[in-house]
Design a protein around this motif. Sequence first.
Motif, PDB file in Angstrom:
ATOM      1  N   ILE A  44       0.822  -1.204   0.000  1.00 11.22           N
ATOM      2  CA  ILE A  44       0.000   0.000   0.000  1.00 11.22           C
ATOM      3  C   ILE A  44       0.862   1.263   0.000  1.00 11.22           C
ATOM      4  O   ILE A  44       0.500   2.278  -0.604  1.00 11.22           O
ATOM      5  CB  ILE A  44      -0.993  -0.004   1.188  1.00 11.22           C
ATOM      6  N   TYR A  45       2.025   1.197   0.626  1.00 11.18           N
ATOM      7  CA  TYR A  45       2.898   2.369   0.640  1.00 11.18           C
ATOM      8  C   TYR A  45       3.419   2.679  -0.755  1.00 11.18           C
ATOM      9  O   TYR A  45       3.459   3.846  -1.165  1.00 11.18           O
ATOM     10  CB  TYR A  45       4.074   2.148   1.599  1.00 11.18           C
TER      11      TYR A  45
ATOM     12  N   ASN B  13       3.418   6.363  -5.394  1.00  9.43           N
ATOM     13  CA  ASN B  13       3.470   6.562  -6.843  1.00  9.43           C
ATOM     14  C   ASN B  13       2.182   7.152  -7.413  1.00  9.43           C
ATOM     15  O   ASN B  13       2.098   7.397  -8.618  1.00  9.43           O
ATOM     16  CB  ASN B  13       3.761   5.231  -7.545  1.00  9.43           C
ATOM     17  N   ALA B  14       1.177   7.377  -6.566  1.00  7.20           N
ATOM     18  CA  ALA B  14      -0.101   7.897  -7.046  1.00  7.20           C
ATOM     19  C   ALA B  14       0.014   9.372  -7.419  1.00  7.20           C
ATOM     20  O   ALA B  14       0.800  10.119  -6.818  1.00  7.20           O
ATOM     21  CB  ALA B  14      -1.172   7.720  -5.973  1.00  7.20           C
ATOM     22  N   ASP B  15      -0.765   9.785  -8.416  1.00  5.78           N
ATOM     23  CA  ASP B  15      -0.746  11.202  -8.802  1.00  5.78           C
ATOM     24  C   ASP B  15      -1.870  11.961  -8.096  1.00  5.78           C
ATOM     25  O   ASP B  15      -2.742  11.376  -7.443  1.00  5.78           O
ATOM     26  CB  ASP B  15      -0.860  11.370 -10.317  1.00  5.78           C
ATOM     27  N   LYS B  16      -1.840  13.269  -8.221  1.00 10.08           N
ATOM     28  CA  LYS B  16      -2.799  14.136  -7.525  1.00 10.08           C
ATOM     29  C   LYS B  16      -4.233  13.822  -7.925  1.00 10.08           C
ATOM     30  O   LYS B  16      -5.137  13.817  -7.076  1.00 10.08           O
ATOM     31  CB  LYS B  16      -2.476  15.600  -7.824  1.00 10.08           C
TER      32      LYS B  16
ATOM     33  N   SER C 214     -11.241   6.105  -0.575  1.00 12.19           N
ATOM     34  CA  SER C 214     -10.791   5.178   0.461  1.00 12.19           C
ATOM     35  C   SER C 214      -9.512   4.481   0.029  1.00 12.19           C
ATOM     36  O   SER C 214      -9.217   4.379  -1.169  1.00 12.19           O
ATOM     37  CB  SER C 214     -11.861   4.125   0.762  1.00 12.19           C
ATOM     38  N   ALA C 215      -8.770   3.994   1.026  1.00 11.73           N
ATOM     39  CA  ALA C 215      -7.558   3.239   0.726  1.00 11.73           C
ATOM     40  C   ALA C 215      -7.909   1.967  -0.027  1.00 11.73           C
ATOM     41  O   ALA C 215      -7.175   1.526  -0.923  1.00 11.73           O
ATOM     42  CB  ALA C 215      -6.816   2.920   2.021  1.00 11.73           C
ATOM     43  N   GLY C 216      -9.057   1.372   0.319  1.00 10.87           N
ATOM     44  CA  GLY C 216      -9.485   0.161  -0.368  1.00 10.87           C
ATOM     45  C   GLY C 216      -9.737   0.392  -1.844  1.00 10.87           C
ATOM     46  O   GLY C 216      -9.415  -0.455  -2.678  1.00 10.87           O
ATOM     47  N   ALA C 217     -10.308   1.539  -2.187  1.00 13.22           N
ATOM     48  CA  ALA C 217     -10.574   1.855  -3.593  1.00 13.22           C
ATOM     49  C   ALA C 217      -9.275   1.991  -4.374  1.00 13.22           C
ATOM     50  O   ALA C 217      -9.153   1.494  -5.500  1.00 13.22           O
ATOM     51  CB  ALA C 217     -11.389   3.144  -3.687  1.00 13.22           C
TER      52      ALA C 217
ATOM     53  N   LEU D 221      -7.671  -1.526  -4.709  1.00  8.90           N
ATOM     54  CA  LEU D 221      -8.392  -2.323  -5.693  1.00  8.90           C
ATOM     55  C   LEU D 221      -8.026  -1.898  -7.115  1.00  8.90           C
ATOM     56  O   LEU D 221      -7.835  -2.747  -8.003  1.00  8.90           O
ATOM     57  CB  LEU D 221      -9.894  -2.174  -5.466  1.00  8.90           C
ATOM     58  N   ALA D 222      -7.902  -0.594  -7.327  1.00  4.63           N
ATOM     59  CA  ALA D 222      -7.548  -0.079  -8.647  1.00  4.63           C
ATOM     60  C   ALA D 222      -6.142  -0.492  -9.067  1.00  4.63           C
ATOM     61  O   ALA D 222      -5.819  -0.490 -10.256  1.00  4.63           O
ATOM     62  CB  ALA D 222      -7.667   1.442  -8.661  1.00  4.63           C
ATOM     63  N   HIS D 223      -5.326  -0.861  -8.095  1.00  2.79           N
ATOM     64  CA  HIS D 223      -3.948  -1.267  -8.387  1.00  2.79           C
ATOM     65  C   HIS D 223      -3.732  -2.769  -8.207  1.00  2.79           C
ATOM     66  O   HIS D 223      -2.594  -3.224  -8.043  1.00  2.79           O
ATOM     67  CB  HIS D 223      -2.986  -0.481  -7.497  1.00  2.79           C
ATOM     68  N   GLY D 224      -4.808  -3.521  -8.257  1.00  5.59           N
ATOM     69  CA  GLY D 224      -4.676  -4.966  -8.335  1.00  5.59           C
ATOM     70  C   GLY D 224      -4.561  -5.716  -7.028  1.00  5.59           C
ATOM     71  O   GLY D 224      -4.250  -6.910  -7.031  1.00  5.59           O
ATOM     72  N   ILE D 225      -4.808  -5.068  -5.904  1.00  8.85           N
ATOM     73  CA  ILE D 225      -4.784  -5.778  -4.621  1.00  8.85           C
ATOM     74  C   ILE D 225      -6.163  -6.387  -4.367  1.00  8.85           C
ATOM     75  O   ILE D 225      -7.173  -5.684  -4.390  1.00  8.85           O
ATOM     76  CB  ILE D 225      -4.402  -4.841  -3.462  1.00  8.85           C
TER      77      ILE D 225
END
Length: 229
Positions: free
Chosen positions: A168-169, A174-177, A185-188, A191-195
């Motif tokens: 998650i870190y 690496n996430a953009d603005k 949410s952190a879950g969203a 999920l968008a990054h394949g977890i």
Amino acid sequence: MMMGGSGTRFGADIPKQYIEIEDIPVFAYIIKKYSQMPEINEIVIVSHPDWLDFVEQWAKKCEINVPWHVTAGGKTRSESVFNGLKEINSFAEEKDVVLVHDATHPYVDIEGTKNVIDAVNRYGGATLGAFQYDTVYRMNSDHFIEEVVPRQEIVSGASPEAFRFGDIYRIYNNADKEEFEKMTSAGAIALAHGIDMKVIQADIINLKITYENDMKVFKKLVNTYFFEQ
């Protein structure tokens, strides 16, 4: 624990997470309970910048049983989560499990949280969730029902969400603005990054303090249900 917001929808003079119920702020009930779990090694409290001193004073009063840290939240929920993760990065290891608990969820589901931790170790991500038992509808913008949604497919997100720290870190780092502003949410984001996110059924009322009536419910149940004395 996440509580960096200003609580504008609640309508009080101060953010709801800092309101004192029986002389104890809402967030203090939560961190005290978490500190009593053997599974919890450290606690990071992400606070609204204007309330840092207040939070630190109460963390000391709570006599938390594990090392604890207080850090300032950001302008958005995602920025606040990232600030918390950056603080955790100073002591966590890659495969450590990190729990993200929103202080607007004023409870700690002990057994559910243990199961969430186990699920992260098996699947990579997990969240506590409230299953639906009533009929669920999809409605249009004019509030007319358009269809019945199978309730077996619907779950209300609860706290905590949980992940392996390293996974998650890296995502937040690496996430953009635009992604920070879009995801709620952190879950969203995970999920968008394949977890994969395993849902663990909550064994407690999934109360979220958003409006004044929610706080009235919490006041009635704080010592007889959510945090039994």
